[in-house]
Enzyme design. Structure first.
Site, PDB file in Angstrom:
ATOM      1  N   ASN A  66       0.755  -1.062   0.017  1.00 22.25           N
ATOM      2  CA  ASN A  66       0.025   0.019   0.203  1.00 22.25           C
ATOM      3  C   ASN A  66       0.964   1.376   0.042  1.00 22.25           C
ATOM      4  O   ASN A  66       2.044   1.229   0.424  1.00 22.25           O
ATOM      5  CB  ASN A  66      -0.829   0.004   1.147  1.00 22.25           C
ATOM      6  CG  ASN A  66      -0.396   0.742   2.309  1.00 22.25           C
ATOM      7  OD1 ASN A  66      -0.503   1.895   2.519  1.00 22.25           O
ATOM      8  ND2 ASN A  66       0.312   0.036   3.381  1.00 22.25           N
ATOM      9  N   LEU A  70      -1.255   8.107   4.474  1.00 22.89           N
ATOM     10  CA  LEU A  70      -1.766   8.721   5.680  1.00 22.89           C
ATOM     11  C   LEU A  70      -2.770   9.989   5.679  1.00 22.89           C
ATOM     12  O   LEU A  70      -2.991  10.985   5.952  1.00 22.89           O
ATOM     13  CB  LEU A  70      -0.666   9.764   6.590  1.00 22.89           C
ATOM     14  CG  LEU A  70       0.522   8.594   7.001  1.00 22.89           C
ATOM     15  CD1 LEU A  70       1.297   9.581   7.584  1.00 22.89           C
ATOM     16  CD2 LEU A  70      -0.056   7.705   8.094  1.00 22.89           C
ATOM     17  N   ASN A  96      -3.577   7.020  16.579  1.00 22.11           N
ATOM     18  CA  ASN A  96      -2.263   6.889  16.006  1.00 22.11           C
ATOM     19  C   ASN A  96      -1.910   8.348  15.519  1.00 22.11           C
ATOM     20  O   ASN A  96      -2.664   8.789  14.594  1.00 22.11           O
ATOM     21  CB  ASN A  96      -2.322   5.837  14.611  1.00 22.11           C
ATOM     22  CG  ASN A  96      -1.046   5.724  14.105  1.00 22.11           C
ATOM     23  OD1 ASN A  96      -0.550   6.532  13.131  1.00 22.11           O
ATOM     24  ND2 ASN A  96      -0.398   4.590  14.279  1.00 22.11           N
ATOM     25  N   ASN A 123       3.305   7.158  15.517  1.00 22.80           N
ATOM     26  CA  ASN A 123       3.657   6.428  14.263  1.00 22.80           C
ATOM     27  C   ASN A 123       5.039   6.966  13.776  1.00 22.80           C
ATOM     28  O   ASN A 123       5.237   7.890  13.242  1.00 22.80           O
ATOM     29  CB  ASN A 123       2.858   6.605  13.323  1.00 22.80           C
ATOM     30  CG  ASN A 123       2.932   5.914  11.952  1.00 22.80           C
ATOM     31  OD1 ASN A 123       4.158   5.139  11.583  1.00 22.80           O
ATOM     32  ND2 ASN A 123       2.120   5.871  11.254  1.00 22.80           N
ATOM     33  N   CYS A 126       6.022   4.979   9.333  1.00 22.00           N
ATOM     34  CA  CYS A 126       5.191   4.874   8.180  1.00 22.00           C
ATOM     35  C   CYS A 126       6.115   4.723   7.082  1.00 22.00           C
ATOM     36  O   CYS A 126       6.908   6.033   7.078  1.00 22.00           O
ATOM     37  CB  CYS A 126       4.339   5.832   8.158  1.00 22.00           C
ATOM     38  SG  CYS A 126       3.408   5.877   6.569  1.00 22.00           S
ATOM     39  N   GLY A 212       0.807  -8.169   5.348  1.00 16.56           N
ATOM     40  CA  GLY A 212       0.095  -9.597   5.087  1.00 16.56           C
ATOM     41  C   GLY A 212       0.912 -10.789   5.344  1.00 16.56           C
ATOM     42  O   GLY A 212       2.308 -10.562   5.959  1.00 16.56           O
ATOM     43  N   GLY A 260      -4.224  -6.187  10.769  1.00 16.27           N
ATOM     44  CA  GLY A 260      -4.157  -5.335   9.696  1.00 16.27           C
ATOM     45  C   GLY A 260      -4.713  -5.795   8.364  1.00 16.27           C
ATOM     46  O   GLY A 260      -5.915  -5.494   8.013  1.00 16.27           O
TER      47      GLY A 260
END
Length: 302
Positions: A66, A70, A96, A123, A126, A212, A260
């Site tokens: 992805n 944000l 977050n 966070n 990211c 994943g 997630g």
């Protein structure tokens, strides 16, 4: 046995939380949220962010990449329009926080201090923004500096979300602990690049973050490594989609786990994990989470 987990003064009804960026702000899936251990909202910044250009997500072998960037409405809209809706969410809500500067983290913290949210997750990991995010999280000194500054401004549960991209998360976890964090969460997504048939970047943000099942073994490695390095609770994530996955992360030393990518497949993905974990606790006769937490480290040779 009770599934409850307590960190600082926050009581989580069970150890399964929805991870940031995969479950909205929580109120959108109220029937699911109210049966989870907690919800971590999508990343919140001071000003609204439009996010990265599309396409933002692509499926890969055993995972997704992805590059959302944000996207969020900003903290003032959050307080005015979203926070009232969160009153209907019964489980603890963790916000977050994302920022490109230490001062922005402090401002966000002060803005939310008098609100009823249960805690904050910094966070520092990211991979999809040009400022802050993983750049902070790769530097233990920055992690300690930002965490310490935020700690001075909040009495809420403070979690620091760590990266494993080209940094030893055990080092940054120690920095967060030294600065007063109540817990650390890991791992965020891993740097990724997807090319199209012409050999050019497919995602609008050019690069993205891989999540994943593809990253689960590495995430387990990191969680166990960090759990052995710090005394504060560890919140594990990375490819969890079943109760067995959650069990393995707890055996690696996690107190809580976050789901997630599985939520992107099915919005009740985290709830399925809760149900399976509850069945396992009953059928295997566990008396408390202490029966299994850290079990992976027993009998190791080094």
């Amino acid at each position: 046995m009770t599934l409850e987990v307590v960190i600082r003064d926050v009581k989580f009804p069970n150890p399964v939380l929805a991870a940031s960026g995969t479950f909205g702000f929580g109120w959108e899936f109220l029937a699911v949220a109210n049966r989870l251990g907690g919800v971590v909202t999508k990343g919140l910044t001071i000003a609204p962010r439009a996010g990265n250009p599309p396409p933002r997500i692509v499926e890969t072998a055993s995972g997704v990449v992805n590059s959302v960037g944000l996207e969020n409405p900003g903290v003032e809209v959050f307080k005015r329009e979203i926070l009232p809706r969160l009153q209907r969410v019964k489980c603890p809500v963790i916000v977050n926080l994302a920022a490109g500067k230490e001062e922005e983290f402090c401002e966000l913290t002060e803005t939310l201090e008098q609100t009823p949210v249960a805690g904050l997750e910094l966070n520092l990991s990211c991979p999809n923004v040009k400022e802050g995010g993983v750049v902070f999280g790769q530097d233990a000194l920055q992690v300690e500096k930002i965490t310490r500054a935020v700690r001075k401004r909040t009495g809420k549960l403070l979690i620091v979300k760590l990266t494993a991209n080209f940094v030893d998360p055990a080092d940054t976890a120690k920095a967060a602990e030294a600065a007063g964090a109540d817990a650390v969460s890991l791992i965020n997504t891993l740097f990724a690049l997807v090319l199209d048939q012409e050999g050019k970047p497919l995602l609008g943000g050019r690069t993205g973050g891989l999540s994943g099942p593809a990253i689960k073994p590495f995430a387990l490695f990191c969680v166990e490594r960090v759990a052995r390095a710090v005394k504060i609770p560890v919140i594990g994530m990375g490819g969890i989609k079943t109760g067995q996955d959650a069990f393995e992360f707890i055996c690696a030393g996690a107190h809580l786990i976050q789901v997630g990518t599985a939520n992107l497949v099915k919005p009740d993905g985290a709830l399925e994990v809760v149900k399976e974990l509850r069945r396992m606790a009953r059928t295997r006769g566990w008396q408390s989470w202490d029966d299994i937490r850290g079990k992976a480290g027993e009998g190791r040779f080094s």
